[in-house]
Structures are given as C-alpha cells and as structure tokens.
Design a protein around this motif. Structure first.
Motif, mmCIF file in Angstrom:
data_model
loop_
_atom_site.group_PDB
_atom_site.id
_atom_site.type_symbol
_atom_site.label_atom_id
_atom_site.label_comp_id
_atom_site.label_asym_id
_atom_site.label_seq_id
_atom_site.Cartn_x
_atom_site.Cartn_y
_atom_site.Cartn_z
ATOM 1 N N LEU A 76 -1.698 -3.992 2.890
ATOM 2 C CA LEU A 76 -1.758 -4.488 4.281
ATOM 3 C C LEU A 76 -2.783 -5.598 4.483
ATOM 4 N N LEU A 109 3.877 -2.695 11.631
ATOM 5 C CA LEU A 109 2.511 -2.300 11.941
ATOM 6 C C LEU A 109 2.454 -1.282 13.073
ATOM 7 N N LEU A 121 6.307 -5.189 3.707
ATOM 8 C CA LEU A 121 6.070 -3.756 3.572
ATOM 9 C C LEU A 121 7.169 -3.089 2.754
#
Lengths: 158, 813
Positions: B256, B739, B344
C-alpha cells in the motif's frame, strides 16, 4: 456531454478551461493546467493525496466534478507559498521530517494549512483529527503531527 | 549526454520564479541562470541541484527539471548524527518533485492490461468485441515480445504475458495502448480472455508433490530449507523438558505505497528505450528488459518514488516490460500507471504462512532446550523471490533467543494465487509473530512472566545462533530494558480489567504488550560478496558527485550518502551532489532492499570518498594526508574530472548455502517495542494508545530520518496486526481491493510514538551504522497480541486480529 467553459481562480491566478463538466477537478488541475502537485492515490476519496482547498475548504479533488468549482478560489500545494516564502507548515515539515517519499505530502500540507488558518496552535489531538482524511504509509504520522504542532504561524501571511 | 550539475547558487526568489514558470523551462535558460548565479551561500538555503531527465528531454526538445533543494545549517563538516533536512525535501513540500505520472511527454499513449478473470486453465485466446472501434487502439500479446517472454528474476518460470496457461487470476495476457486513459480502460473492457478452466489449487497444505495440480516444476516446491543445529537436533522427541507446541498463522498483506505502480517507456532517438518510473531497483529492470527486448540499448531512470516497501523491488520489471512492448509496437512513449484497484488485485503481497512450533523447555528456569519448527509459506503462482523469503524466514524463526538443539524446516510452495513478493521484513515478520506468540505460550504454560521468560533466553554475546554463528553483538537485553524503562516512566499503567457492564457507553480493557526482535542486516551469507555493489565518486570543478544505483524511496538515501561523503572529505554539504539514478550514468550498487542501503552501500560511499582523496592526492603528486580537499584542489593544474569507482569489500563471512551454516549476516539489529492499547469489549476494536520502541541502530546517521523509518515501519506492523486483511474471492483474487475496504491506519488509528535510538556501533558500517529499514515491522504484531491477551485473557495466534476475530474470541471466552 459536450465541453463547457469553466472559470475559476487557481492559486490566485484566473483560469479558464474548456472541458467536459464532469471531468474530475484533479485531472483538470494535473493534465489541463499542469499543476501536478496534487496527486492521485486511490481515486475514491479515501487517501487524501488529492486534497485541495475550494474557497478555503478542503475537498478530495478526485471526487469533485470541475463544473462544481465555477467561480471558486482553489488553492493547491503550489499556492501555499507567498512572495517566494514557504508557508510555515512547509518549513516545519522540512525541519521536523514530515515528508519521506513525499507523495502524500501535498495533500497533508493543504489540509494542515486549512487547520492552521482556523487554529494556529493546535494540539496533537486536534491535528490528528484534522488530518484523519489523509493517509501516509511512510512516516507512521508522528513526525507529521509534530511538524504541524510545531508550525510557527506568527507573522503569516507576511 | 552528461547531466549538468549546478555550479552556482540561485537565490530562493529566483528558484521560486523558475518554479512558477516550470511548465516550460528551456534547457538554455536554466543553464544561463545557473552559470550566472555564483552567489555566496546564505545560511538558510544553499544550493539547488537540478536533475534533468535527459533522454526524455532529448526526445522532446524541452527539459523537465526536477528541483531538489537542501537546507544546510551553515558550512559544518560534521554531518553525521544530525537531523539534516532531507535533500529532496523542498521539492516534496512544494509539489515540485516529479513522480512518473507527473511527466507527460508529447505524443504519449496510455497503457492498460488485459487480465485473466480465472485462476487456472489453458489459455485459448482473446475475443475482441467486433462492435467496438479499435482503430486508434494498439493491442500487444505474447507474439509481440521481441526477445524472450520471461520476467527474469531467480528462475525463468514467469512469463511477461501468458501464452499457453493461466496460473493465477489477474495474470496479464494482453496489453492495450490508447490515446487517453479512459479509452485504454474502455478497450480492456471490450476484450474477453478465453480460458478452458481447470480447478485451481489454493490450499498450500496440499500443494507440495501434488501431481494432479502442478503449478511449478515437478513438485510445486519453490524452496525447501532444512536447518539443523546441535548434536541432537534431529532427536527432538527424545530431548528432556516440557513439550510446548502451537500453530500460528499469518495472512497476506499489501504494501500500500500511496503512489501506485507506474512506468513510462519512451523510444530514444538512437533507437533504444528509456524506462522512467516508480521503482526501487533500476538495475533489476535493466536485467529483465535485456531478455525481453533481446538487446541492451536501454536506460532506466528512477522518478521520485512514492513508497516501495519491497512492493517495487521486483514488480516494476514486469511493468517495465509491458510498457516497453507497447512503446516498441507504437513507436511512441507509453505511460502505464496502475489504478489502485488493479494494483491491489494484481501485484505482489507479503507471503502468508502456517507455522508450527514445538519446543522443549525447562519448566523451572524457562530455558529453551530444543526446538522443532515447521514453516509453510505460500508463494503464489510464480517463484519471484520466494526462495529468499523462505531463507530469511527460516534463519530468523526462533526469534532472538538461544536454543541448543534446533531443527528448522521451511517449505515454500506454489498455489494458483497472484505471486507473492518482497515486503519489508521479507519472512521475518511472519516468523517473529510466531516465535513471540510461542514464547507467550511457554510463559503461560509454565506460569512465568512473559518478559522474564524472554530475559532468560535472549541472546548474549558469545551465544551461537541456529546457523552456528557466534554473536559478537547482542542488543536484545539492552533494548528490552530501555523500552520498558521508558514505558514505565511515561505511564506505569495500572491495568484496567473488565469494567462493569452497567453505566458507561464504551466498555474497554487496557493492556500492555512487549515483544523483541532481531533482524540480520544486508544480504544473507555471501550475498553481498556476490553482488559487488559499486559506487562512483567524481570531482567536477570544486564539487563532488556521487553516482549510485541505490534509490531514495523516502528513506533518505539521497541525504545520507552526501552526508557520509562530505564528512569524510571535510566538505560542506552543498558541495556534494547526488547524480540522478539513471543507469546510463550510475553503476549498479545492488538493489535498494534488505536493510542494506545505509550500511552496505553507505560503506562503499565512505570507501569511495577515501579513494577519491587518494586519487586527488595522486593527481597533484603528493602523499601528504594532512592536506585538506581544498588545499589539494588549489594545487591542481587542470579542471578535468577525476572519477573513481569503489566496490564492496568482502567482509569475509563464512557461509555454506547447502547446510545453512556459518555467518548468516555481518551484524544484527535489535528492537523492543511496548504497545499500550484498549480493547473495546463490544466491538472487538483495538485502539492503540501508545507505542514505545528502543531499537539498536548501530549509529543513527541522521536521527530524524532514522526515527522516521522506525516509526513508519512500526505503524505498518500495527496495521498487519489488527486491520489489514486481504480477503480472497472464489478465484483467489483480492476482493477488498479498494482503500475503503483494505484498511491501513489513519492518524486516528496511530498511537503517539516514542522512539529511542540505541547506538552500539557496528564497525563494518559507515560511522557504525547498521541496517534498520525492516526491523520495525518485525516487532509490533506479537506485542499487540500479548497486550490483547493481558487486557482480556483472549489468546489469538493468527493475524490479522480484526475486530470480528476479537469479538468472536471474546464471546467464546
């Protein structure tokens, strides 16, 4: 949807762009106006890397259609300095290690500038609350909070 | 073309004016400004170093100037141990630093990736929607790869683009280039990847030797390491002592970085290619692209990089290959920037692990008598760097504790999930969670205080590790004492146990947890000797320039290296520059990983500075070592550049990679963290109230940057502990890939932190520095588990300890 002419002020300078009105403000700033200081971290309003001030209030510019800023005054990180002097919070970040990789830094500085304009001696708790919409992965936030708390706003704007 | 280094000192106002007009800064006018302004250094702002991305500049006929400024507090020559303002600080706080997506060459196209939506099967082909307008869209598949279809890393098992088989969901199959980002994404949505699906293998416990579902090689095993220490290592069952056994599990974790992965590939006028982007290791990309392109006509330039943490160690090689293929086919610059949800879902993560510990313990003294540990790591579908994660994991598996009879067995296997890769700690956070939780289990079993148990077992100088290394430095006890003392002083913390059920809105219980870790600095064994990291230093006019392939990804490389060189050379900071990290001009210093940049490469910088002084002395024909840099400079009859190369000097470690015996690392870091938290007894949320750490860093070259790394790593580990969960869907892909639902800590989640830098100098590091980048991620998670246990009695042995798991656990108590 056909393009429209949208006018607003960016960091004190009048701008006029002809774009689709639903274009993201972030893209208009970065691509049309080449003000690349504001960053995209998520595109969904979670990380705050795109934080700008619209009429003094912080927004996630990745969620703002440009039509919404017609006639507004926008401040980005590029507009924090005055007369070639860094904003005190920028100085504080330099002195206290508030920036590491720097990608979140513009968003934090804009959000912090908003806080400091209203409260020039915030406590660490107030700072954490005001900056909760900005994500950082490098610092653990300690030095960001320290930087804002230790910012000396006296004499600003000069 | 060489990169112009500054000679003069533009004033602040001039630089700000330059910056305001930065859209067009013709090369000529910048040079004119620089040459004119030989102003004296003022005491606040010194010099501005300009980096020109020359290949892009050449292509465009313009230049993009990245303004890096540093502040030096006067012309001090002692630059070590001070919180010198970071060199790229001003660029970062003004928004001037150029990250890859900030650069937009003319004629640039935007890339996007077509991916498999299933985890396993035979790739049949692509189906384009015939109704879509493909006229301005370029498509590339495996057929368009000029060289070899392989992402070169440790083995040749991973293709750049899938061509026969699909081995994980989101595996890249084709690439799109389009005139706009939106068109690129739209085009991707109009292509179907056709796969003859097969049942995927997701369970690592049935992977090894699974002939029905082979993914890698002949047995699905990326790595198997067995480490034996002690004359009765294999006779664990026969050893004396009380048996204590437990299983510990940790899940995937996403790095991240706030800036997603991104690469810009541009054709060079000479027919070659320039890769510009977000990365940790430019030379890994060079190595990978040589095979994909089939030639070496390329350079790789690091942009300002918004975080890496290992996630940009090897992945950018794949991304660079993709951008390169599109650029070659279109003849135009192509920018390939991942959106967050794609990043991701498709990029590497921390390896999950199932870890079984069996120990024999003396129930009276608490001393460890023997250990039999089985580690199972899930590497995903391709090898990447997994064998090295397995290696680091197995070496660190017992934590910082002495044990005479040790049998460690570590298996790294394949599953049909996206490949896992480097992430800060690299196997150590996983095993140290297990080791520390196991120590807590032992303490509970024999009725000893968990801190006292640790005290009795922590390594002392002279103890032997499981690899047979005799420790000459053992900072565990010292960091434990210092962290505890600081914690006691700040808040002696009478524990608030289970407040009554009536009355207050929030029922909370407080706890304090303590954990200790060790972390080997630099590459394992003969890794550094094999890498032979190089750094060049040059005298240009009255300035020194450092050329290194090591990158600054936020940790401060570009500030530390000049501090080291300037101190040795006796120069003020503003006279030492860092060359841009462009493989056309910098040598390979080795990758920016493994807690090695300050300690190993910084050491080469120091060596290089000394070598440069020697070369300068030789240039003016003297052996007088009392003469200063400027004395020598003034004796020169020419202005010609003097450039030398320093190479890593083998520290002489004895290491056998077959038996895993010998000196695993030249030195170790040590860290103790004390975590105070509240557990909300109704929601299961963990609320951090304070984190105190004492970490032995050898020598803090720059205490502000050093503490910054330790604090950032600690918070990532708090996320690992209680909020960062990667949830997989039916295809083995991350379903919470936003997120909104992959939760990293905010300012409100992060506790105030106190960081104590303990300095036991390591004489092999510059000014005594050890590597510290990773150790802060090794410690917090088990401290959190212990604190939850102290607060509530709930024993958790699995990460992450999400509110749901805590709540379920409390209900079951």
């Amino acid at each position: 949807m056909s393009d429209q002419n949208i006018r607003f002020e960016l960091n004190g300078e009048p701008q006029s762009v002809t774009v689709t009105p639903m274009a993201r403000l972030l893209d208009v700033l970065r691509e049309d106006l080449r003000a690349t200081g504001s960053k995209e971290g998520c595109g969904e309003g979670e990380c705050g890397a795109c934080t700008v001030l619209v009429d003094g209030l912080s927004v996630n510019s990745c969620l703002v259609p440009v039509a919404q800023v017609e006639g507004a005054q926008i401040t980005t990180v590029e507009g924090l300095e005055r007369d070639d002097r860094l904003h005190p919070v920028q100085d504080a970040f330099l002195e206290h290690g508030g920036a590491q990789c720097g990608i979140c830094t513009p968003g934090f500085l804009v959000a912090a500038a908003e806080l400091l304009a209203a409260d020039d001696q915030p406590t660490p708790e107030t700072v954490r609350d005001a900056l909760a919409g900005n994500l950082c992965r490098c610092t653990g936030y300690q030095k960001i909070v320290d930087s804002v708390v230790k910012t000396v706003m006296e004499g600003w704007p000069c | 073309m060489t990169v112009a280094m500054t000679k003069g000192c533009p004033s602040r106002s001039r630089s700000a004016t330059l910056w305001k007009n930065r859209r067009f800064i013709p090369f000529s006018s910048v040079k004119a400004v620089l040459n004119k302004n030989d102003e004296a250094v003022d005491d606040e702002i010194s010099l501005i170093a300009f980096h020109f991305f020359t290949s892009i500049a050449m292509f465009l006929g313009k230049s993009y100037a990245v303004v890096y400024m540093r502040v030096s507090r006067g012309a001090s020559s002692m630059h070590i141990g001070q919180g010198i303002v970071r060199r790229d600080g001003r660029a970062k706080v003004t928004g001037a630093a150029l990250y890859v997506d900030d650069v937009c060459p003319e004629n640039c196209l935007y890339g996007a990736t077509v991916r498999s939506s299933v985890a396993r099967g035979r790739l049949l082909g692509l189906e384009k929607d015939p109704a879509y307008d493909w006229s301005d869209i370029t498509i590339c598949t495996a057929e368009d790869i000029p060289g070899e279809n392989v992402v070169a890393l440790m083995t040749d098992d991973q293709p750049v683009l899938a061509y026969e088989r699909i081995r994980h969901v989101a595996e890249p199959v084709a690439l799109i280039a389009a005139p706009t980002r939106d068109r690129a994404l739209e085009a991707v949505a109009h292509i179907k990847v056709l796969v003859d699906e097969e049942p995927p293998l997701f369970d690592p416990t049935i992977s090894a030797h699974n002939q029905d579902q082979l993914i890698f090689g002949s047995d699905n095993i990326f790595s198997h390491i067995r480490l034996l220490h002690g004359d009765q290592a294999e006779a664990f069952d026969a050893l004396d002592g009380l048996l204590v056994e437990g299983e510990y599990r940790v899940g995937l974790q996403e790095q991240l970085y706030i800036e997603t992965q991104g690469i810009l590939a541009s054709p060079r006028p000479d027919g070659g290619l320039t890769i510009f982007g977000s990365m940790q290791c430019p030379y890994y990309i060079v190595k990978a692209l040589k095979r994909v392109l089939g030639h070496e006509n390329l350079n790789v330039v690091q942009a300002a990089t918004g975080g890496g943490f290992g996630g940009k160690e090897e992945y950018p090689s794949m991304l660079s290959a993709h951008a390169a293929i599109l650029s070659i086919k279109t003849g135009r610059p192509v920018k390939l920037i991942y959106r967050r949800d794609e990043d991701l879902r498709a990029t590497t993560k921390r390896h999950p692990a199932i870890m079984n510990y069996r120990t024999k313990v003396d129930p009276k003294t608490g001393k460890l008598l023997g250990a039999d540990v089985r580690l199972l790591f899930d590497g995903g579908a391709y090898n990447t760097l997994s064998p090295v994660v397995n290696s680091r994991g197995v070496i660190h598996a017992l934590g910082p504790y002495a044990c005479p009879q040790v049998c460690l067995d570590a298996l790294m296997v394949a599953t049909n999930t996206p490949p896992n890769g480097a992430f800060r700690g690299f196997g150590a956070p996983q095993v140290m969670f297990a080791a520390e939780r196991h120590m807590d289990r032992i303490a509970r079993t024999i009725g000893m205080d968990p801190v006292e148990l640790r005290r009795r077992n922590l390594y002392r100088v002279g103890d032997i590790t499981p690899t047979g290394q005799c420790l000459t430095d053992a900072g565990g006890l010292e960091v434990l004492d210092k962290a505890l003392a600081a914690a006691q002083k700040t808040d002696p913390r009478p524990r608030v146990e289970h407040p009554g059920s009536g009355g207050s809105a929030a029922r909370r219980a407080s706890g304090r947890g303590v954990a200790i870790a060790w972390h080997g600095c630099g590459f394992t064994g003969n890794g550094e000797a094999a890498l032979k990291g190089k750094v060049d230093l040059a005298i240009q006019g009255d300035e020194v320039v450092i050329y290194s392939g090591s990158t600054d990804i936020g940790q401060g490389t570009d500030t530390i290296f000049p501090s080291i060189a300037a101190t040795i050379l006796g120069l003020p900071l503003h006279r030492v520059q860092m060359a841009p990290h462009d493989t056309d001009i910098v040598p390979d210093s080795g990758p920016t990983v493994a807690s090695r940049t300050a300690m190993v490469v910084g050491g080469v910088v120091a060596q290089g500075a000394r070598k440069l002084m020697d070369a300068l002395r030789q240039d003016v024909n003297t052996e007088d070592s009392s003469l200063t840099f400027d004395d020598l400079l003034s004796r020169r009859s020419t202005d010609e550049t003097i450039r030398i190369q320093a190479e890593y000097v083998d520290a002489g470690l004895e290491w056998d990679p077959k038996t895993y015996q010998g000196d695993a690392y030249p030195t170790y870091g040590w860290s103790c963290m004390v975590v105070d938290l509240d557990v909300d007894l109704d929601t299961g949320e963990v609320l951090y109230t304070r984190l105190i750490q004492a970490t032995d860093v050898g020598k803090a070259l720059n205490p502000v940057l050093c503490a910054g790394q330790l604090e950032g790593g600690a918070l990532q580990a708090l996320g690992y502990a209680t909020s960062e969960e990667v949830v997989l869907d039916a295809h083995g892909g991350m379903i919470n890939n936003r997120l909104t639902n992959y939760i990293i800590p905010t300012t409100l989640d992060a506790p105030p932190m106190e960081t104590i830098l303990v300095e036991n100098p390591y004489d092999g590091g510059p000014f005594g520095a050890k590597g510290i980048g990773e150790i802060p991620h090794d410690v917090p998670a088990p401290a959190v588990a212990q604190a939850i246990e102290q607060a509530t009695g709930l024993v958790l042995n699995r990460l992450p300890m999400t509110p749901e798991r805590v709540m379920d656990g409390l209900e079951a108590l």
